[in-house]
Design an enzyme around this catalytic site. Structure first.
Site, PDB file in Angstrom:
ATOM      1  N   GLU A  45       0.859  -1.183   0.000  1.00  0.00           N
ATOM      2  CA  GLU A  45       0.000   0.000   0.000  1.00  0.00           C
ATOM      3  C   GLU A  45       0.897   1.235   0.000  1.00  0.00           C
ATOM      4  OE1 GLU A  45      -2.717  -0.325   3.270  1.00  0.00           O
ATOM      5  OE2 GLU A  45      -3.169  -2.407   2.743  1.00  0.00           O
ATOM      6  N   ASP A  56      -4.968   8.362  10.652  1.00  0.00           N
ATOM      7  CA  ASP A  56      -3.594   7.930  10.855  1.00  0.00           C
ATOM      8  C   ASP A  56      -3.046   8.371  12.205  1.00  0.00           C
ATOM      9  OD1 ASP A  56      -3.442   6.740   8.322  1.00  0.00           O
ATOM     10  OD2 ASP A  56      -3.064   8.679   7.390  1.00  0.00           O
TER      11      ASP A  56
END
Length: 253
Positions: A45, A56
Site C-alpha cells: 500500500e 492515521d
C-alpha cells in the site's frame, strides 16, 4: 483478473506493507517497493501523503508531513511509478484521502493508475454509497479494485452492503482508534475477527491497525486472510533506513 484477486486466491496468509510515498527521502519510493517484493511481501500500500490524515496515528502522520515537505505530489508519484511494472509483479494499492484525488480529477487519477499498473485504491473518507453511485463505473473501467474499511462499530447490515459493492478484499480495522496505537489484540478484538469470519462474506478480509510483529501478524491471520503493517514499518524506516527492509520483513514471517 486483477493482481489483487490473483494474490488472494493463493493458499497462504497475506502480508501487506504500507508506507508513505516520498519518505524517508523523496526518491526512495521505487527502492522501497522493489525491496519489499524481494523480501517476500505479498502486497504493498503506497500512501499518498495528505496534510490532514484523519485516521492515521502520529507515526504515519509525521511520515506524510515529511513526504510533503520533501516535495511529494500526486503528479510526482505517478512519475516515479511509471516504470514500476518492469521490475515489480505483486499487487500495488494507493491509499490516500479523497481530496487530492478530486483535485487531480477522479477520471484522470484512475486512468493514471491503470497506465502505471496500480491495482486498487483505499480511500478511507470516500463513503460506500457515494462511490457506488458516482465512481464505481470509473474505477472498474480502469481495472481498479476499491477497498472499504469496516470497524467493530460497523453494523452487520452495513458490512453486507460493503461486501456486495466490493470486488477485492475488505480492510478490517482492528479497533476504532487511529493507526499504530495497539500492541496485541484483546478478547473483544479477537471475537470481532471471529464474528466477521463467521459472516462468510464473499470478499476476504485483511486486518489493519495494530499489527507490528510476528505475534500480532499470527493473531490477526488466525481468522482473516492477511494483515497490514504500516506504523511499525515506517518507524523501522525512520530508525534504520531503507537497507533494513529485508530484516524487518524476515522477522514477521
Amino acid at each position: 483478473m486483477n493482481r489483487i484477486n490473483q494474490k488472494l486466491q493463493e493458499d497462504k496468509k497475506i502480508l501487506s506493507i504500507y508506507f508513505s510515498a516520498g519518505y524517508p527521502n523523496l526518491n526512495d519510493t521505487v527502492q522501497i517497493i522493489q525491496d519489499l517484493e524481494k523480501s517476500g511481501v505479498d502486497m504493498i500500500e503506497i500512501g499518498l501523503p495528505f496534510s490532514d490524515p484523519l485516521a492515521d496515528g502520529p507515526t504515519i502522520q509525521e511520515s506524510s508531513t515529511q513526504a510533503l515537505e520533501n516535495g511529494m505530489t500526486t503528479k510526482l508519484l505517478f512519475e516515479q511509478l511509471k516504470n514500476i511494472r518492469q521490475t515489480v509483479q505483486i499487487p500495488l494499492i494507493i491509499m490516500g484521502y479523497f481530496n487530492p484525488i478530486l483535485q487531480y480529477g477522479v477520471e484522470n487519477f484512475c486512468k493514471k493508475c491503470q497506465e502505471t499498473g496500480i491495482d486498487g485504491l483505499i480511500i478511507p473518507d470516500l463513503p460506500v454509497d457515494i462511490y457506488a453511485e458516482n465512481y464505481k463505473e470509473t474505477f472498474e473501467k480502469h481495472g481498479l479494485t476499491n477497498v472499504f474499511l469496516i470497524t467493530p462499530q460497523t453494523s452487520n447490515e452495513r458490512i453486507r452492503h460493503i461486501d456486495s459493492v466490493s470486488n477485492g478484499f475488505i480492510y478490517l480495522v482492528s479497533s476504532a482508534s487511529v493507526t499504530g496505537s495497539s500492541s496485541g489484540f484483546d478478547n473483544i478484538q479477537t471475537n470481532y475477527f471471529k464474528r466477521i469470519s463467521e459472516m462468510n462474506l464473499k470478499n476476504p478480509q485483511i486486518i489493519g491497525f495494530g499489527i507490528n510483529n510476528k505475534e500480532t501478524f499470527n493473531q490477526a491471520t488466525q481468522y482473516q486472510k492477511g494483515a497490514i503493517i504500516g506504523s511499525a514499518f515506517i518507524k523501522n524506516l525512520t530508525e534504520n533506513g531503507v537497507s533494513s527492509i529485508s530484516k524487518f520483513v524476515s522477522e514477521i514471517f
